[in-house]
Design a protein around this motif. Structure first.
Motif: not given
Length: 96
Positions: A64, A68-70
């Motif tokens: 995170h 925003h999570e990726e």
């Protein structure tokens, strides 16, 4: 084999930021991950996550960054810590 704590540290920086890392060796991979580690790495302030890396059950390895999570490609524990600390360094250079 039970889960074994490999690493735990928590530091509160002079501006109140928290850097906390917890890494466990687990008997089998957490659902969604392909390695034998469970981890939670956090950088932020009370009530505010700025950077976090974890492998939550079912989600697998991810990070995170400012909301925003990726996905995150886990390779080794040392690389995990280095990548996390680099993201923390970048965020500290550019403000919260």
């Amino acid at each position: 084999m039970k889960a074994a704590l490999l690493y735990r540290s928590k530091t509160v920086l002079s501006d109140g930021a928290i850097v906390e890392m917890v890494i466990w060796k687990v008997p089998r991979p957490v659902a969604g991950s392909h390695h034998a580690y469970k981890y939670s790495l956090f950088y932020g302030y009370e009530g505010q996550r700025v950077v976090a890396y974890d492998n939550e059950r079912g989600k697998g390895d991810h990070r995170h960054i400012r909301g925003h999570e990726e996905g995150y490609e886990f390779s080794t524990v040392d690389r995990l810590i280095a990548d996390f600390l680099e993201d923390v360094h970048v965020r500290r250079q550019h403000g919260r």
